[in-house]
Design a protein around this motif. Structure first.
Motif, PDB file in Angstrom:
ATOM      1  N   ALA A 290       0.863  -1.180   0.000  1.00  0.00           N
ATOM      2  CA  ALA A 290       0.000   0.000   0.000  1.00  0.00           C
ATOM      3  C   ALA A 290       0.894   1.223   0.000  1.00  0.00           C
ATOM      4  CB  ALA A 290      -0.922  -0.001   1.220  1.00  0.00           C
ATOM      5  N   THR A 291       0.360   2.349  -0.482  1.00  0.00           N
ATOM      6  CA  THR A 291       1.164   3.558  -0.633  1.00  0.00           C
ATOM      7  C   THR A 291       0.477   4.740   0.028  1.00  0.00           C
ATOM      8  OG1 THR A 291       1.953   2.742  -2.770  1.00  0.00           O
ATOM      9  CG2 THR A 291       2.343   5.054  -2.286  1.00  0.00           C
ATOM     10  N   VAL A 292       1.259   5.531   0.778  1.00  0.00           N
ATOM     11  CA  VAL A 292       0.791   6.814   1.309  1.00  0.00           C
ATOM     12  C   VAL A 292       1.797   7.866   0.880  1.00  0.00           C
ATOM     13  CG1 VAL A 292      -0.472   5.877   3.279  1.00  0.00           C
ATOM     14  CG2 VAL A 292       1.970   6.324   3.502  1.00  0.00           C
ATOM     15  N   TRP A 293       1.329   9.091   0.644  1.00  0.00           N
ATOM     16  CA  TRP A 293       2.232  10.158   0.210  1.00  0.00           C
ATOM     17  C   TRP A 293       1.832  11.478   0.830  1.00  0.00           C
ATOM     18  CZ3 TRP A 293      -1.003   7.428  -2.978  1.00  0.00           C
ATOM     19  CH2 TRP A 293      -2.090   8.123  -3.528  1.00  0.00           C
ATOM     20  N   ALA A 430       9.352  -1.981   3.496  1.00  0.00           N
ATOM     21  CA  ALA A 430       8.946  -0.629   3.110  1.00  0.00           C
ATOM     22  C   ALA A 430      10.054   0.037   2.320  1.00  0.00           C
ATOM     23  CB  ALA A 430       8.586   0.207   4.345  1.00  0.00           C
ATOM     24  N   ILE A 431       9.649   1.085   1.579  1.00  0.00           N
ATOM     25  CA  ILE A 431      10.593   1.909   0.836  1.00  0.00           C
ATOM     26  C   ILE A 431      10.074   3.339   0.837  1.00  0.00           C
ATOM     27  CG2 ILE A 431       9.463   1.263  -1.340  1.00  0.00           C
ATOM     28  CD1 ILE A 431      12.148   1.679  -2.732  1.00  0.00           C
ATOM     29  N   LEU A 432      10.948   4.289   1.143  1.00  0.00           N
ATOM     30  CA  LEU A 432      10.583   5.708   1.187  1.00  0.00           C
ATOM     31  C   LEU A 432      11.109   6.398  -0.065  1.00  0.00           C
ATOM     32  CD1 LEU A 432       9.451   8.186   2.717  1.00  0.00           C
ATOM     33  CD2 LEU A 432      11.718   8.439   3.763  1.00  0.00           C
ATOM     34  N   GLY A 433      10.225   7.087  -0.785  1.00  0.00           N
ATOM     35  CA  GLY A 433      10.609   7.789  -1.999  1.00  0.00           C
ATOM     36  C   GLY A 433      10.634   9.295  -1.802  1.00  0.00           C
ATOM     37  N   PHE A 460       4.537   0.349   1.724  1.00  0.00           N
ATOM     38  CA  PHE A 460       4.785  -0.551   2.848  1.00  0.00           C
ATOM     39  C   PHE A 460       4.040  -1.861   2.661  1.00  0.00           C
ATOM     40  CE2 PHE A 460       1.040   1.882   3.836  1.00  0.00           C
ATOM     41  CZ  PHE A 460       0.181   1.011   4.497  1.00  0.00           C
ATOM     42  N   ASP A 461       4.522  -2.891   3.342  1.00  0.00           N
ATOM     43  CA  ASP A 461       3.927  -4.222   3.332  1.00  0.00           C
ATOM     44  C   ASP A 461       2.776  -4.238   4.335  1.00  0.00           C
ATOM     45  OD1 ASP A 461       3.280  -6.917   3.467  1.00  0.00           O
ATOM     46  OD2 ASP A 461       5.365  -7.602   3.449  1.00  0.00           O
ATOM     47  N   HIS A 462       1.550  -4.438   3.828  1.00  0.00           N
ATOM     48  CA  HIS A 462       0.386  -4.367   4.703  1.00  0.00           C
ATOM     49  C   HIS A 462       0.300  -5.562   5.637  1.00  0.00           C
ATOM     50  CE1 HIS A 462      -3.018  -2.084   5.849  1.00  0.00           C
ATOM     51  NE2 HIS A 462      -3.264  -1.553   4.661  1.00  0.00           N
ATOM     52  N   ARG A 463       1.099  -6.601   5.413  1.00  0.00           N
ATOM     53  CA  ARG A 463       1.134  -7.714   6.360  1.00  0.00           C
ATOM     54  C   ARG A 463       1.887  -7.333   7.626  1.00  0.00           C
ATOM     55  NH1 ARG A 463       4.047 -12.082   2.712  1.00  0.00           N
ATOM     56  NH2 ARG A 463       5.393 -10.225   2.520  1.00  0.00           N
ATOM     57  N   VAL A 464       2.820  -6.395   7.497  1.00  0.00           N
ATOM     58  CA  VAL A 464       3.668  -6.020   8.624  1.00  0.00           C
ATOM     59  C   VAL A 464       2.997  -4.993   9.517  1.00  0.00           C
ATOM     60  CG1 VAL A 464       5.853  -4.901   9.240  1.00  0.00           C
ATOM     61  CG2 VAL A 464       5.793  -6.574   7.399  1.00  0.00           C
ATOM     62  N   CYS A 465       2.344  -4.026   8.929  1.00  0.00           N
ATOM     63  CA  CYS A 465       1.720  -2.962   9.710  1.00  0.00           C
ATOM     64  C   CYS A 465       0.503  -2.431   8.982  1.00  0.00           C
ATOM     65  CB  CYS A 465       2.712  -1.839   9.999  1.00  0.00           C
ATOM     66  SG  CYS A 465       3.248  -0.960   8.504  1.00  0.00           S
ATOM     67  N   ASP A 466      -0.260  -1.622   9.671  1.00  0.00           N
ATOM     68  CA  ASP A 466      -1.438  -0.985   9.095  1.00  0.00           C
ATOM     69  C   ASP A 466      -1.109   0.454   8.708  1.00  0.00           C
ATOM     70  OD1 ASP A 466      -2.955  -3.291   9.508  1.00  0.00           O
ATOM     71  OD2 ASP A 466      -3.439  -2.697  11.568  1.00  0.00           O
ATOM     72  N   GLY A 467      -2.104   1.141   8.168  1.00  0.00           N
ATOM     73  CA  GLY A 467      -1.901   2.501   7.700  1.00  0.00           C
ATOM     74  C   GLY A 467      -1.511   3.469   8.794  1.00  0.00           C
ATOM     75  N   GLY A 468      -1.929   3.209  10.042  1.00  0.00           N
ATOM     76  CA  GLY A 468      -1.593   4.119  11.127  1.00  0.00           C
ATOM     77  C   GLY A 468      -0.093   4.191  11.366  1.00  0.00           C
ATOM     78  N   THR A 469       0.568   3.027  11.350  1.00  0.00           N
ATOM     79  CA  THR A 469       2.028   3.014  11.537  1.00  0.00           C
ATOM     80  C   THR A 469       2.726   3.694  10.377  1.00  0.00           C
ATOM     81  OG1 THR A 469       1.871   0.951  12.796  1.00  0.00           O
ATOM     82  CG2 THR A 469       4.032   1.535  11.890  1.00  0.00           C
ATOM     83  N   ALA A 470       2.291   3.394   9.139  1.00  0.00           N
ATOM     84  CA  ALA A 470       2.914   3.993   7.962  1.00  0.00           C
ATOM     85  C   ALA A 470       2.732   5.505   7.958  1.00  0.00           C
ATOM     86  CB  ALA A 470       2.324   3.376   6.688  1.00  0.00           C
ATOM     87  N   ALA A 471       1.523   5.972   8.273  1.00  0.00           N
ATOM     88  CA  ALA A 471       1.267   7.410   8.299  1.00  0.00           C
ATOM     89  C   ALA A 471       2.055   8.085   9.416  1.00  0.00           C
ATOM     90  CB  ALA A 471      -0.227   7.667   8.470  1.00  0.00           C
TER      91      ALA A 471
END
Length: 491
Positions: A290-293, A430-433, A460-471
């Motif tokens: 999944a991707t957040v920006w 995960a990878i940060l661009g 990010f890999d959605h198996r590892v964490c949810d959107g809250g951690t990524a955000a």
């Protein structure tokens, strides 16, 4: 009896390699541990030493050919067997000098039975049980202690007079070595020459001991292009007609332009490109990404960089500062510094932060790794990244530099784009661009202003964490960019 030198196990699961160039030819006398071939694997370019000594009987492969582990590279015959065969075919006259005085020959008393120093997987070390005749010439000219070879005059045959033909453009032949071949060390120089139809060993090198450098190949390419460029012929001026003679203009039929057919090109997927292809395919197949920006005001980041230079006298790149923020963010959100073990169905959270940096090199996309980035100061991290940037110019990374990454930073803004849905570097999570940094209208204190803005994207890999951690991770890095002073609390 001939002995076959097979392609050894190159380690790290690599089962194939591409032949870059041969360092010996058929008929050459080689010694144990002498480099004989240069191969390129998916990790690096290496020279392979021969575990056998003797006379090269056959080379099984050409430059550009892909060979697999266990395949025979070359066959070596005992020098004594070759001499016996020659004596049987035709008796040789008695030499006027003793064997000890002949150039390029090692007397039996000087040959020690030491074992091979280069250990190849599948060979080990072996005892050198026979005297080896070393060639008088090495890759960089004469060996120390060898006599200067006497050139044999060549009597040209009687030439048959023929009509003049166009002179082909050939590369100049080096006179630096007795064999008329110049030393070439860099694989990139050989490849550049080969791709342009040149033999780098036939050029005159401008380096030390006539070493052929990249500029020598580029100069030969330019000279060849200038030589084959057609010179337009000068047409005589038209004759002036009397003013009284008026002829109608000829009717010119329109000619439809013909478009030359364009042939399809097949590009083999080998070497590094094959490894990248397999890894990206595995990432897309296994990882539910999944991707957040987020758009970020980076004006204060540039101001902080300038203040660092004023106070310390040292330059810090923007990439190095963002890498510092990324490491701090991973320590706050360690789930993103993980991988998934599909066999045990577990999330493996890494203790060390090994920061990978995606780099575009002449060999293709590579991800060199800064190991133990969490234990580095900002200055140490800056120096490590600067070293990676320098090596990326030719892609000469050692294999250890390309393994062990736990998180990747991808500055695709250097390619002139704002954002990208990057592919996670499997097996990372995960990878940060980082997009390009440009001036845009931005609202500051309820008023429009011109600010330097950058777009950050986190895949990010959605198996590892949810959107809250990524955000949470992405907004933390963004806050450090917008206000670098806020990071002081985490130091």
């Amino acid at each position: 009896m001939g002995q076959n030198f097979i392609l050894p196990d190159l380690g790290e699961g690599l089962t194939e390699a591409e032949i870059v160039s041969w360092l010996v030819a058929v008929g050459d006398t080689i010694a144990i541990d002498q480099p004989v071939v240069e191969v390129e694997s998916a990790k690096s370019i290496v020279e392979l030493p021969s575990p056998y000594g003797g006379v090269v009987e056959a080379l099984n492969g050409v430059a550009g050919q892909v060979v697999h582990a266990g395949q025979v590279l070359l066959t070596v015959t005992d020098a004594a067997d070759t001499a016996d065969t020659a004596d049987t075919a035709q008796p040789a006259p008695q030499p006027a000098t003793t064997p000890a005085s002949m150039p390029g020959t090692v007397p039996p008393a000087e040959v020690d039975g030491s074992a091979s120093g280069a250990v190849l997987i599948g060979y080990g070390t072996s005892e050198n049980t026979r005297p080896v005749r070393r060639p008088a010439t090495a890759r960089f000219g004469l060996r120390p202690g060898s006599a200067t070879p006497v050139a044999t005059p060549i009597v040209p045959p009687v030439a048959v007079v023929a009509p003049p033909a166009p002179t082909p453009v050939t590369a100049p032949i080096s006179s630096a070595s007795p064999a008329g071949r110049s030393p070439v060390v860099s694989p990139l120089v050989r490849r550049l020459a080969r791709e342009n139809g040149l033999d780098a060993t036939r050029l005159i090198g401008s380096g030390s001991n006539a070493l052929v450098l990249r500029r020598d190949v580029e100069s030969a390419i330019r000279e060849r292009a200038a030589a084959v460029e057609p010179t337009p012929a000068l047409e005589p001026p038209p004759a002036l007609e009397p003013a009284s003679v008026v002829e109608p203009a000829p009717v010119v039929e329109p000619v439809e332009p013909r478009v030359a057919p364009i042939d399809d090109i097949r590009i083999p997927i080998t070497g590094l490109r094959k490894v990248v292809s397999e890894r990206m395919t595995t990432s897309r197949r296994e990882i539910p990404e999944a991707t957040v920006w987020l758009d970020v005001d980076a004006t204060e980041l540039f101001a902080a960089r300038d203040r660092l230079f004023e106070t310390t006298g040292e330059r810090f790149s923007v990439t190095a500062l963002i890498a510092r923020f990324t490491v701090a963010g991973l320590r706050r959100f360690p789930l993103l510094n993980s991988s998934v073990d599909t066999a045990s169905q577990e999330i493996l959270q890494r203790g060390a932060i090994n920061l990978g940096l995606a780099a575009q090199t002449p060999r293709g996309l590579m991800v060199p790794v800064v190991h133990d980035a969490h234990a580095m100061t900002t200055r140490e991290l800056r120096d490590a990244i600067a070293g990676i940037v320098t090596q990326a110019a030719d892609g000469s990374f050692p294999p250890s530099r390309l393994t062990g990454g736990t998180f990747t930073l991808n500055n695709f803004g250097a390619l002139g784009v704002d954002g990208s849905a990057a592919i996670i570097n499997h097996p990372e999570a995960a990878i940060l661009g980082i997009g390009r940094m440009i001036e845009r209208p931005w609202v500051v204190n309820h008023a429009l202003a011109v600010r330097t803005v950058v777009e950050l994207s986190l895949v990010f890999d959605h198996r590892v964490c949810d959107g809250g951690t990524a955000a949470g991770f992405l907004t933390y890095v963004a806050r450090c960019i917008e206000s670098p002073v806020s990071m002081l609390a985490d130091l």
